[in-house]
Design an enzyme around this catalytic site. Structure first.
Site, PDB file in Angstrom:
ATOM      1  N   ASP A   1      88.620  59.858 102.328  1.00 57.70           N
ATOM      2  CA  ASP A   1      89.330  58.584 102.211  1.00 57.70           C
ATOM      3  C   ASP A   1      90.472  58.592 101.208  1.00 57.70           C
ATOM      4  O   ASP A   1      91.254  57.640 101.151  1.00 57.70           O
ATOM      5  CB  ASP A   1      88.342  57.461 101.850  1.00 57.70           C
ATOM      6  CG  ASP A   1      87.455  57.123 103.034  1.00 57.70           C
ATOM      7  OD1 ASP A   1      87.949  57.226 104.164  1.00 57.70           O
ATOM      8  OD2 ASP A   1      86.286  56.772 102.821  1.00 57.70           O
TER       9      ASP A   1
ATOM     10  N   HIS B   1      81.203  61.902  96.435  1.00 52.02           N
ATOM     11  CA  HIS B   1      80.434  61.775  97.669  1.00 52.02           C
ATOM     12  C   HIS B   1      78.968  62.044  97.371  1.00 52.02           C
ATOM     13  O   HIS B   1      78.650  62.899  96.556  1.00 52.02           O
ATOM     14  CB  HIS B   1      80.929  62.776  98.725  1.00 52.02           C
ATOM     15  CG  HIS B   1      80.517  62.399 100.103  1.00 52.02           C
ATOM     16  ND1 HIS B   1      79.290  62.717 100.618  1.00 52.02           N
ATOM     17  CD2 HIS B   1      81.162  61.683 101.047  1.00 52.02           C
ATOM     18  CE1 HIS B   1      79.201  62.226 101.839  1.00 52.02           C
ATOM     19  NE2 HIS B   1      80.314  61.589 102.135  1.00 52.02           N
TER      20      HIS B   1
HETATM   21  N1  ACO Z   1      85.431  58.294  90.015  1.00 53.67           N
HETATM   22  C1  ACO Z   1      84.910  58.415  88.776  1.00 53.67           C
HETATM   23  N2  ACO Z   1      83.621  58.630  88.505  1.00 53.67           N
HETATM   24  C2  ACO Z   1      82.799  58.780  89.565  1.00 53.67           C
HETATM   25  C3  ACO Z   1      83.249  58.697  90.892  1.00 53.67           C
HETATM   26  C4  ACO Z   1      84.618  58.440  91.095  1.00 53.67           C
HETATM   27  N3  ACO Z   1      85.118  58.304  92.330  1.00 53.67           N
HETATM   28  N4  ACO Z   1      82.205  58.885  91.735  1.00 53.67           N
HETATM   29  C5  ACO Z   1      81.122  59.071  90.968  1.00 53.67           C
HETATM   30  N5  ACO Z   1      81.476  58.995  89.656  1.00 53.67           N
HETATM   31  C6  ACO Z   1      80.597  59.110  88.497  1.00 53.67           C
HETATM   32  C7  ACO Z   1      79.910  57.761  88.237  1.00 53.67           C
HETATM   33  O1  ACO Z   1      80.671  56.925  87.416  1.00 53.67           O
HETATM   34  C8  ACO Z   1      78.612  58.208  87.613  1.00 53.67           C
HETATM   35  O2  ACO Z   1      78.886  58.530  86.274  1.00 53.67           O
HETATM   36  P1  ACO Z   1      77.741  58.365  85.128  1.00 53.67           P
HETATM   37  O3  ACO Z   1      76.668  59.356  85.501  1.00 53.67           O
HETATM   38  O4  ACO Z   1      78.461  58.685  83.880  1.00 53.67           O
HETATM   39  O5  ACO Z   1      77.260  56.943  85.207  1.00 53.67           O
HETATM   40  C9  ACO Z   1      78.274  59.511  88.352  1.00 53.67           C
HETATM   41  O6  ACO Z   1      79.540  60.008  88.810  1.00 53.67           O
HETATM   42  C10 ACO Z   1      77.377  59.282  89.554  1.00 53.67           C
HETATM   43  O7  ACO Z   1      77.962  58.257  90.364  1.00 53.67           O
HETATM   44  P2  ACO Z   1      77.183  57.515  91.539  1.00 53.67           P
HETATM   45  O8  ACO Z   1      78.077  56.460  92.095  1.00 53.67           O
HETATM   46  O9  ACO Z   1      75.814  57.111  91.082  1.00 53.67           O
HETATM   47  O10 ACO Z   1      76.969  58.755  92.518  1.00 53.67           O
HETATM   48  P3  ACO Z   1      76.768  58.745  94.059  1.00 53.67           P
HETATM   49  O11 ACO Z   1      76.262  60.044  94.484  1.00 53.67           O
HETATM   50  O12 ACO Z   1      75.985  57.548  94.476  1.00 53.67           O
HETATM   51  O13 ACO Z   1      78.303  58.584  94.498  1.00 53.67           O
HETATM   52  C11 ACO Z   1      79.907  57.465  95.770  1.00 53.67           C
HETATM   53  C12 ACO Z   1      78.810  58.510  95.733  1.00 53.67           C
HETATM   54  C13 ACO Z   1      79.289  56.063  95.817  1.00 53.67           C
HETATM   55  C14 ACO Z   1      80.716  57.712  97.034  1.00 53.67           C
HETATM   56  C15 ACO Z   1      80.826  57.560  94.518  1.00 53.67           C
HETATM   57  O14 ACO Z   1      81.333  58.864  94.359  1.00 53.67           O
HETATM   58  C16 ACO Z   1      81.975  56.561  94.565  1.00 53.67           C
HETATM   59  O15 ACO Z   1      81.761  55.380  94.267  1.00 53.67           O
HETATM   60  N6  ACO Z   1      83.210  57.008  94.923  1.00 53.67           N
HETATM   61  C17 ACO Z   1      84.351  56.115  95.033  1.00 53.67           C
HETATM   62  C18 ACO Z   1      84.353  55.382  96.354  1.00 53.67           C
HETATM   63  C19 ACO Z   1      84.643  56.274  97.535  1.00 53.67           C
HETATM   64  O16 ACO Z   1      85.632  56.992  97.551  1.00 53.67           O
HETATM   65  N7  ACO Z   1      83.779  56.196  98.550  1.00 53.67           N
HETATM   66  C20 ACO Z   1      83.977  56.919  99.817  1.00 53.67           C
HETATM   67  C21 ACO Z   1      82.918  57.936 100.034  1.00 53.67           C
HETATM   68  S1  ACO Z   1      83.236  58.817 101.564  1.00 53.67           S
HETATM   69  C22 ACO Z   1      82.760  57.728 102.783  1.00 53.67           C
HETATM   70  O17 ACO Z   1      81.928  56.886 102.615  1.00 53.67           O
HETATM   71  C23 ACO Z   1      83.468  57.819 104.080  1.00 53.67           C
END
Ligand code: ACO
Length: 380
Positions: free
Chosen positions: A314, A258
């Protein structure tokens, strides 16, 4: 002197407005709506009351609530133009897109900018619920069932979808889920709504912008993605290997992570507590998804928690959605119904001191250069 310019990718850490609607205490894992702990609202309040709370930032008195409910119930009724549009498109497009289409239709001839347009805000929430139920009903071969004035919002939602008054238990679960998703600061969808609203587009078109920003799996689409993920893993035994493979391939686990919470999402805890009440009454599909999700949470946390990546709401909501009989492709649309409460409240709040949202990009392209006519271009 050239000033160093900071680019905030994804607007991470950027405050774009002030708001009295919700407070995310991401250190202690508590979410407040206008000062009320969402956990307490789930336990003691109703979605209808939360809609009022969002719009007025206080709970209603009993006479205010009676008047409010009259307006909400009246607004739940659909017009022929809605029903005809649903009949025409329910079978050919996804539910979320059709919701957007219908809410745009509702905005025909309207203008934006009125921060006191509470009636339109209530109408939008009410219509979204009825659109949702009727789209699903028509998709499965049924036809529009008018809402009943003696039923609550969640009861009507299930009644209009199934043609039967739901059990108290199912209506309560739906009410809890609607409350939990009603508001959450300024994620992508709310920001999209505010961007549209800031141009003084009408309320309904601004909601459509929010709806469409929910589609992707990184935000609103995560619950459907997380459910599909559990089904595709297939069994609890396969979870450890699947987690390792997914992370080694640098893919994301849906339902984890998140932007704001770097700890366990408090909404996920609330959802898990609700699920615990229904352990005995799950059908085999839901039970299987539950077991896989539990294993996914355990193994996912083992690898990701040290990086501040924890389960979000979620990961767990699909279990409740399926338990109350929602189709697997309707979860995001239900999220949109609920979040309409937050979107309209944010929009009205923003219109009190409207400012066109217009950020900048830092140009990194070519320096100014001469145009060469096509016939003189050599290709390099
Ligand atoms: N699984 C594995 N790795 C993850 C996940 C995950 N769910 N989420 C983040 N990471 C890792 C990324 O791969 C990245 O790694 P890196 O630094 O080695 O490249 C690092 O963490 C940062 O990830 P970002 O996507 O840039 O971080 P952000 O703060 O933007 O993430 C997000 C938020 C987009 C929700 C992300 O955690 C994600 O994509 N999760 C999966 C989708 C999800 O469940 N979304 C629902 C969110 S709740 C809602 O909207 C109601």
């Amino acid at each position: 002197l050239v000033q160093p310019i900071s680019v905030f990718k994804g607007l991470e850490g950027v405050y774009v407005t002030e708001s009295a609607l919700s407070l995310i205490d991401s250190e202690n894992g508590v979410l407040y709506y206008a000062g009320y702990d969402v956990k307490e609202l789930v336990e003691r309040s109703s979605f209808e009351e939360v809609v009022f709370l969002m719009l007025h930032q206080r709970l209603p008195t009993s006479s205010e609530f009676t008047e409010f409910l009259k307006l909400l119930r009246r607004s739940q009724e659909l017009e022929p133009i809605h029903i005809e549009t649903i009949r025409k498109y329910a079978g050919v497009t996804d539910i979320l897109s059709l919701l957007a289409m219908l809410i745009v239709l509702e905005g025909r001839g309207k203008i934006g900018g009125n921060s006191n347009d509470f009636n339109a805000a209530v109408n939008a929430v009410a219509k979204m619920g009825s659109f949702f139920s009727t789209i699903i009903r028509v998709r499965y071969g049924g036809d529009y069932i008018p809402p009943r004035r003696d039923l609550s919002f969640p009861e009507n939602l299930l009644y209009m979808m199934n043609g039967e008054v739901p059990s108290r238990e199912h209506a309560d679960v739906l009410d809890d889920l609607l409350i939990l998703h009603a508001e959450h600061g300024i994620p992508a969808s709310t920001f999209a709504s505010l961007v549209a609203a800031s141009t003084l587009s009408d309320l309904y078109s601004s909601i459509a912008a929010g709806i469409l920003a929910l589609k992707g799996p990184l935000h609103g689409g995560a619950s459907e993605a997380s459910y599909a993920q559990a089904l595709s893993i297939g069994s609890v035994e396969k979870v450890p290997e699947w987690v390792q493979l997914t992370l080694s391939e640098k893919k994301k686990i849906m339902g984890f992570g998140h932007r704001v919470y770097k700890i366990y999402d408090p909404r996920a805890t609330i959802v898990k507590n609700i699920i615990a009440r229904f352990m005995g009454s799950m059908n085999s599909e839901v039970k299987k998804v539950y077991e896989i999700t539990r294993a996914l949470e355990e193994y996912g946390e083992k690898y990701l928690a040290s990086r501040g990546i924890y389960p979000n709401v979620d990961l767990w909501t699909p279990i409740l959605y399926r338990m109350i009989g929602l189709p697997a492709d309707s979860f995001t649309a239900l999220f949109a119904v609920s979040r309409t409460a937050g979107w309209v409240a944010h929009i009205l709040e923003y219109w009190r001191e409207n400012k066109l949202i217009r950020p900048l990009h830092l140009y990194v392209g070519e320096r100014p250069r001469k145009y060469i006519p096509l016939e003189l271009r050599t290709g390099s």
